[in-house]
Design an enzyme around this catalytic site. Structure first.
Site, PDB file in Angstrom:
ATOM      1  N   HIS A 119       0.825  -1.206   0.000  1.00 36.46           N
ATOM      2  CA  HIS A 119       0.000   0.000   0.000  1.00 36.46           C
ATOM      3  C   HIS A 119       0.868   1.268   0.000  1.00 36.46           C
ATOM      4  O   HIS A 119       0.641   2.164   0.814  1.00 36.46           O
ATOM      5  CB  HIS A 119      -0.931   0.003   1.217  1.00 36.46           C
ATOM      6  CG  HIS A 119      -2.058  -0.987   1.140  1.00 36.46           C
ATOM      7  ND1 HIS A 119      -2.917  -1.224   2.183  1.00 36.46           N
ATOM      8  CD2 HIS A 119      -2.481  -1.786   0.126  1.00 36.46           C
ATOM      9  CE1 HIS A 119      -3.807  -2.142   1.829  1.00 36.46           C
ATOM     10  NE2 HIS A 119      -3.565  -2.502   0.590  1.00 36.46           N
ATOM     11  N   HIS A 134      -8.531  -0.445   2.349  1.00 34.72           N
ATOM     12  CA  HIS A 134      -7.469  -0.819   1.411  1.00 34.72           C
ATOM     13  C   HIS A 134      -7.455   0.286   0.360  1.00 34.72           C
ATOM     14  O   HIS A 134      -8.386   1.062   0.242  1.00 34.72           O
ATOM     15  CB  HIS A 134      -7.761  -2.179   0.800  1.00 34.72           C
ATOM     16  CG  HIS A 134      -7.683  -3.299   1.795  1.00 34.72           C
ATOM     17  ND1 HIS A 134      -7.051  -4.482   1.554  1.00 34.72           N
ATOM     18  CD2 HIS A 134      -8.183  -3.393   3.044  1.00 34.72           C
ATOM     19  CE1 HIS A 134      -7.146  -5.271   2.611  1.00 34.72           C
ATOM     20  NE2 HIS A 134      -7.839  -4.635   3.532  1.00 34.72           N
TER      21      HIS A 134
HETATM   22  P1  FAD Z   1      -1.344   0.975 -10.649  1.00 35.67           P
HETATM   23  O1  FAD Z   1      -2.695   0.381 -10.671  1.00 35.67           O
HETATM   24  O2  FAD Z   1      -0.208   0.121 -10.251  1.00 35.67           O
HETATM   25  O3  FAD Z   1      -1.088   1.561 -12.109  1.00 35.67           O
HETATM   26  C1  FAD Z   1       0.180   1.963 -12.570  1.00 35.67           C
HETATM   27  C2  FAD Z   1       0.309   1.525 -14.014  1.00 35.67           C
HETATM   28  O4  FAD Z   1       1.398   2.217 -14.605  1.00 35.67           O
HETATM   29  C3  FAD Z   1       0.592   0.036 -14.164  1.00 35.67           C
HETATM   30  O5  FAD Z   1      -0.290  -0.516 -15.098  1.00 35.67           O
HETATM   31  C4  FAD Z   1       2.038   0.000 -14.658  1.00 35.67           C
HETATM   32  O6  FAD Z   1       2.338  -1.105 -15.473  1.00 35.67           O
HETATM   33  C5  FAD Z   1       2.132   1.314 -15.405  1.00 35.67           C
HETATM   34  N1  FAD Z   1       3.498   1.843 -15.532  1.00 35.67           N
HETATM   35  C6  FAD Z   1       4.425   1.973 -14.554  1.00 35.67           C
HETATM   36  N2  FAD Z   1       5.539   2.555 -15.051  1.00 35.67           N
HETATM   37  C7  FAD Z   1       5.308   2.798 -16.353  1.00 35.67           C
HETATM   38  C8  FAD Z   1       6.086   3.381 -17.398  1.00 35.67           C
HETATM   39  N3  FAD Z   1       7.326   3.858 -17.181  1.00 35.67           N
HETATM   40  N4  FAD Z   1       5.532   3.459 -18.628  1.00 35.67           N
HETATM   41  C9  FAD Z   1       4.263   2.999 -18.869  1.00 35.67           C
HETATM   42  N5  FAD Z   1       3.495   2.436 -17.905  1.00 35.67           N
HETATM   43  C10 FAD Z   1       4.012   2.342 -16.664  1.00 35.67           C
HETATM   44  N6  FAD Z   1      -5.990  -2.535  -2.616  1.00 35.67           N
HETATM   45  C11 FAD Z   1      -7.268  -2.797  -2.264  1.00 35.67           C
HETATM   46  O7  FAD Z   1      -8.063  -1.870  -2.157  1.00 35.67           O
HETATM   47  N7  FAD Z   1      -7.693  -4.059  -1.988  1.00 35.67           N
HETATM   48  C12 FAD Z   1      -6.843  -5.125  -2.064  1.00 35.67           C
HETATM   49  O8  FAD Z   1      -7.255  -6.261  -1.822  1.00 35.67           O
HETATM   50  C13 FAD Z   1      -5.509  -4.884  -2.423  1.00 35.67           C
HETATM   51  N8  FAD Z   1      -4.646  -5.900  -2.494  1.00 35.67           N
HETATM   52  C14 FAD Z   1      -3.423  -5.691  -3.036  1.00 35.67           C
HETATM   53  C15 FAD Z   1      -2.617  -6.789  -3.287  1.00 35.67           C
HETATM   54  C16 FAD Z   1      -1.419  -6.633  -3.953  1.00 35.67           C
HETATM   55  C17 FAD Z   1      -0.565  -7.828  -4.244  1.00 35.67           C
HETATM   56  C18 FAD Z   1      -0.992  -5.335  -4.335  1.00 35.67           C
HETATM   57  C19 FAD Z   1       0.308  -5.145  -5.060  1.00 35.67           C
HETATM   58  C20 FAD Z   1      -1.776  -4.228  -4.047  1.00 35.67           C
HETATM   59  C21 FAD Z   1      -2.996  -4.387  -3.409  1.00 35.67           C
HETATM   60  N9  FAD Z   1      -3.850  -3.319  -3.170  1.00 35.67           N
HETATM   61  C22 FAD Z   1      -5.120  -3.558  -2.742  1.00 35.67           C
HETATM   62  C23 FAD Z   1      -3.446  -1.932  -3.482  1.00 35.67           C
HETATM   63  C24 FAD Z   1      -4.113  -1.329  -4.740  1.00 35.67           C
HETATM   64  O9  FAD Z   1      -4.380  -2.321  -5.688  1.00 35.67           O
HETATM   65  C25 FAD Z   1      -3.212  -0.238  -5.323  1.00 35.67           C
HETATM   66  O10 FAD Z   1      -2.942   0.709  -4.327  1.00 35.67           O
HETATM   67  C26 FAD Z   1      -3.823   0.484  -6.510  1.00 35.67           C
HETATM   68  O11 FAD Z   1      -4.275  -0.424  -7.472  1.00 35.67           O
HETATM   69  C27 FAD Z   1      -2.799   1.435  -7.111  1.00 35.67           C
HETATM   70  O12 FAD Z   1      -3.337   2.116  -8.223  1.00 35.67           O
HETATM   71  P2  FAD Z   1      -2.447   3.141  -9.052  1.00 35.67           P
HETATM   72  O13 FAD Z   1      -3.304   3.713 -10.109  1.00 35.67           O
HETATM   73  O14 FAD Z   1      -1.769   4.068  -8.115  1.00 35.67           O
HETATM   74  O15 FAD Z   1      -1.275   2.275  -9.698  1.00 35.67           O
END
Ligand code: FAD
Length: 568
Positions: free
Chosen positions: A505, A548
């Site tokens: 997280h 979460h």
């Molecule tokens: P992300 O969804 O990670 O999106 C970032 C995107 O950017 C990715 O697709 C990545 O590939 C892309 N990217 C990165 N660098 C580059 C680049 N240089 N060029 C192009 N693309 C790039 N939260 C919950 O609420 N419930 C849960 O049960 C839960 N369980 C979890 C279990 C795990 C194993 C993990 C890892 C996380 C969990 N979380 C959970 C946390 C939650 O899923 C994340 O906090 C949330 O999805 C993050 O969203 P985001 O948009 O910040 O990033």
């Protein structure tokens, strides 16, 4: 040749990025490009299987970021997982849909983010949500329940329960056990209304009818992919933002490396929006010349915008577990969670609070000194006092306790909800494909260990309380021979530090806050000192939430889209 120009380029087709892409492309005159490093996982069974948590770990859709060796936690590296796919981390996460305590979101406004409070965020949690709450009679016996007043029913993201749900009355026995604890933890029918304390069953991001995972791509992209103004480049790595000539720090595009290895620049006429996740977006800012000149100059990067707090304020939680033999055989998915308050977790909460309060100035000084005073001790101390007030005055949950029966094991997972330790993430090379140096500084501050230990003791108490006591056999992890029944905090410490993992997280590495107190983005999520660069992912969340992250990430991104459209 005539390179296409897009109005908006969104870097990262993950949880937040696809929300913003969807909403901006609702206007058919707006051309949106999403750049995503991963590919499509639409038919990947490691993603779709509602009982498959963990199956994607270590595969090519897991970034599996490695931290630097953790100085306060055994001096070894931790793996922080994150999804590398269209849909991002929502394609590999645990699907738990739990928001936050209302007072925690209100604290965002308390530090100067005007308009960012619970009341204003609730419509965006609801806007994204398609709660499938019409009929759960097929889950009778499972204990699932909800309050329709808290949910949205018309949004893109399906939320509910799946048919894999354990359906044998265990939920009710666990509830009775919580009511029989020395300090009972009350039943809470639905923790998604801003009051999280209690024992409950949580909903998940699943398609209940198809019994498959609901992720950001299934919700926000695939049903809309025929929009001719919504473009997605898969398997494409964003390297850095490119600048328009002149001094006003205006982005005009993104340098990318395509799947075939070619590096090119794609142009944005309006904005570049970072949604690459909390461990990548700050690195992209640094690679683009936005950050601490001392960091950038080490790798030969010219400073375009001097913003030293880029990558600071990193907050994560620490996940651990106890396990017991079960006297029955369980098959199915269970979503049992308890959120104790400080007074339910600690028998002497007032004394614990008083002692912690006296330590806050020293904690703040330690955080500031660890990052070379880039963040100021006085500001950190104020954030810590807000966190203290949340714990001891607003009575937010101080730990999360999950019970996960599986076969003949009663497994638990737990974490302290709001650790005080803060670390950072910075580039360690000018190579855009290199992983940054990630340093969450797990267990730097001793209250974080104290909360972990007390949560473990709480679980032991739970398994000593009827009817659970009669349903469980021996404690197999850590076991009483490893950590005795009377162990003090130091006695627990080796088990905890050798067995914990990242709770996955990470937040706050491009924090939304006033610039004077260490913010990287303003309340419109625009990066300070730039005219058209925003961050919309978990990086901007200033304080850890007790739910979460995903529901709050979705809601923040929904609100970000309205801000970008000029509706707020
Ligand atoms: P992300 O969804 O990670 O999106 C970032 C995107 O950017 C990715 O697709 C990545 O590939 C892309 N990217 C990165 N660098 C580059 C680049 N240089 N060029 C192009 N693309 C790039 N939260 C919950 O609420 N419930 C849960 O049960 C839960 N369980 C979890 C279990 C795990 C194993 C993990 C890892 C996380 C969990 N979380 C959970 C946390 C939650 O899923 C994340 O906090 C949330 O999805 C993050 O969203 P985001 O948009 O910040 O990033």
């Amino acid at each position: 040749g005539a390179e296409p120009t897009y109005d908006y380029i969104i870097v990262g087709g993950g949880t937040s990025g696809l929300v913003v892409a969807n909403r901006l492309s609702e206007d058919r005159n707006t051309n949106v490009l999403v750049i995503e490093a991963g590919g499509s996982v639409y038919n990947n069974p490691n993603v779709t299987d509602t009982t498959g948590y963990g199956k994607a770990f270590g595969t090519d859709i897991d970034w599996a970021y490695q931290t630097v060796d953790q100085e306060y936690a055994g001096n070894y590296s931790q793996t922080v997982r994150a999804g590398k796919a269209l849909g991002g981390t929502s394609t590999i996460n645990g699907m738990v849909y739990l928001r936050a305590q209302n007072a925690q979101i209100d604290a965002w406004e308390t530090v100067g983010n005007e308009g960012w409070n619970w009341k204003n965020l609730i419509p965006y949690y609801r806007k994204g949500e398609q709660f499938q709450g019409d009929d759960f009679s097929w889950l009778e016996g499972s204990g699932v329940a909800y309050d329709p007043a808290y949910h949205g029913f018309d949004g893109p993201l399906k939320v509910g329960w799946s048919e894999s749900q354990l359906n044998d009355g265990l939920a009710q026995k666990l509830n009775t056990t919580y009511q029989n604890m020395p300090v009972p933890v009350p039943y809470n029918i639905d923790p998604n209304g801003g009051q999280m304390i209690g024992y409950t069953l949580y909903p998940k991001t699943v398609d209940s009818k198809l019994n498959i995972r609901e992720d950001a791509a299934r919700a926000y992209y695939y049903p809309y992919k025929s929009r001719t103004n919504l473009h997605v480049w898969l398997n494409t790595n964003a390297n850095k933002i490119t600048w328009k000539a002149g001094d006003d720090a205006t982005a005009d595009g993104v340098e990318v490396t395509l799947a075939n290895g070619t590096t090119t620049v794609v142009k944005a006429s309006r904005e570049v929006i970072l949604a690459a996740g909390a461990l990548k977006s700050p690195a992209l800012l640094e690679l683009s010349g936005i950050g601490n000149p001392d960091v950038l100059s080490k790798y030969g990067i010219d400073t375009k915008v001097n913003l030293p707090t880029v990558g600071e304020n990193l907050q994560d939680q620490m996940n651990n577990g106890l396990a017991y033999d079960a006297k029955s055989n369980y098959s199915g998915v269970a979503d049992y969670v308890a959120y104790p308050s400080a007074s339910q977790l600690f028998s002497n909460a007032t004394a614990v609070g008083a002692k912690l309060l006296r330590k806050l100035p020293a904690y703040a000084a330690q955080v500031a000194s660890a990052n070379g005073n880039v963040t100021k001790a006085a500001d950190i101390e104020r954030f810590f006092k807000i966190q203290w007030d949340l714990i001891f005055k607003s009575h937010i949950p101080v730990a999360e306790i999950l019970l996960e029966p599986s076969g003949t094991t009663l497994d638990t997972e737990y974490w302290g909800s709001v650790p005080f330790s803060r670390g950072n993430v910075h580039i360690s090379s000018a190579d855009p494909t290199a992983t940054a140096a990630i340093d969450p500084k797990y267990f730097m501050l001793d209250f974080d260990l104290q909360a972990q230990v007390q949560a473990a003791r709480f679980i032991r108490q739970l398994f000593n309380t009827e009817p659970f006591a009669a349903m469980a056999g021996a404690e197999t992890k850590p076991g009483l021979s490893t950590v005795s029944a009377t162990a003090d905090d130091q006695g627990w410490s080796p088990f905890i530090k050798n067995n914990f993992r990242s709770n996955f997280h990470p937040i706050s590495t491009a924090a939304m806050m006033p610039k004077e107190i260490g913010g990287v983005v303003d309340t419109s999520l625009k990066v300070y000192g730039t005219s058209n660069i925003r961050v919309v992912d978990a990086s901007v969340i200033p304080f850890q939430v007790c739910g979460h992250l995903q529901s709050t990430v979705y809601a923040v991104a929904e609100r970000a889209a309205d801000i970008i459209k000029g509706r707020i």
